[in-house]
Design a protein around this motif. Sequence first.
Motif, PDB file in Angstrom:
ATOM      1  N   GLU A  29       1.224   0.155  -8.800  1.00 52.15           N
ATOM      2  CA  GLU A  29       1.852   0.207  -7.481  1.00 52.15           C
ATOM      3  C   GLU A  29       2.568   1.531  -7.276  1.00 52.15           C
ATOM      4  N   ARG A  30       3.390   1.905  -8.233  1.00 48.85           N
ATOM      5  CA  ARG A  30       4.176   3.141  -8.134  1.00 48.85           C
ATOM      6  C   ARG A  30       3.281   4.380  -8.131  1.00 48.85           C
ATOM      7  N   LYS A  31       2.300   4.413  -9.010  1.00 48.13           N
ATOM      8  CA  LYS A  31       1.475   5.610  -9.146  1.00 48.13           C
ATOM      9  C   LYS A  31       0.501   5.806  -7.986  1.00 48.13           C
ATOM     10  N   THR A  32       0.091   4.710  -7.334  1.00 49.88           N
ATOM     11  CA  THR A  32      -0.832   4.829  -6.199  1.00 49.88           C
ATOM     12  C   THR A  32      -0.111   4.784  -4.860  1.00 49.88           C
ATOM     13  N   ASN A  33       1.193   4.477  -4.890  1.00 45.32           N
ATOM     14  CA  ASN A  33       1.986   4.332  -3.670  1.00 45.32           C
ATOM     15  C   ASN A  33       1.342   3.307  -2.725  1.00 45.32           C
ATOM     16  N   THR A  34       0.976   2.171  -3.291  1.00 50.24           N
ATOM     17  CA  THR A  34       0.305   1.098  -2.565  1.00 50.24           C
ATOM     18  C   THR A  34       0.973  -0.216  -2.939  1.00 50.24           C
ATOM     19  N   ASN A  35       1.020  -1.155  -1.999  1.00 49.16           N
ATOM     20  CA  ASN A  35       1.728  -2.405  -2.293  1.00 49.16           C
ATOM     21  C   ASN A  35       0.954  -3.325  -3.242  1.00 49.16           C
ATOM     22  N   ASN A  36       1.676  -4.299  -3.776  1.00 50.93           N
ATOM     23  CA  ASN A  36       1.177  -5.228  -4.791  1.00 50.93           C
ATOM     24  C   ASN A  36      -0.064  -5.996  -4.340  1.00 50.93           C
ATOM     25  N   ILE A  37      -0.034  -6.523  -3.145  1.00 54.82           N
ATOM     26  CA  ILE A  37      -1.149  -7.332  -2.631  1.00 54.82           C
ATOM     27  C   ILE A  37      -2.418  -6.491  -2.519  1.00 54.82           C
ATOM     28  N   THR A  38      -2.285  -5.275  -2.014  1.00 54.63           N
ATOM     29  CA  THR A  38      -3.443  -4.386  -1.868  1.00 54.63           C
ATOM     30  C   THR A  38      -4.013  -4.018  -3.232  1.00 54.63           C
ATOM     31  N   ILE A  39      -3.126  -3.668  -4.175  1.00 52.76           N
ATOM     32  CA  ILE A  39      -3.575  -3.321  -5.526  1.00 52.76           C
ATOM     33  C   ILE A  39      -4.332  -4.493  -6.136  1.00 52.76           C
ATOM     34  N   LEU A  40      -3.770  -5.695  -6.031  1.00 51.01           N
ATOM     35  CA  LEU A  40      -4.401  -6.886  -6.606  1.00 51.01           C
ATOM     36  C   LEU A  40      -5.762  -7.150  -5.982  1.00 51.01           C
TER      37      LEU A  40
END
Length: 74
Positions: A29-40
């Motif tokens: 999440e931190r390294k891609t600057n993307t939220n949890n739901i999107t990453i999952l």
Amino acid sequence: MSRRKGLDVKKKILQILKEDGETTLGELERKTNTNNITILSHLEELEYFGKVQIIKHQKSEKTGRPYTTVKLKN
């Protein structure tokens, strides 16, 4: 601000996993600057195609809370 494409996020996830090996969902999440739901969502797609393995842990030794790690499949 323009919206990133899903493919760009997936490429970034795979790049991070190649560099770091196994990593947590929060770190992605931190390294891609993307939220949890999107990453999952992206990880589930990558897992379906056999690129990554999602590992759900029962609890952390530090906090006692459940957490998820991800690693590239061999």
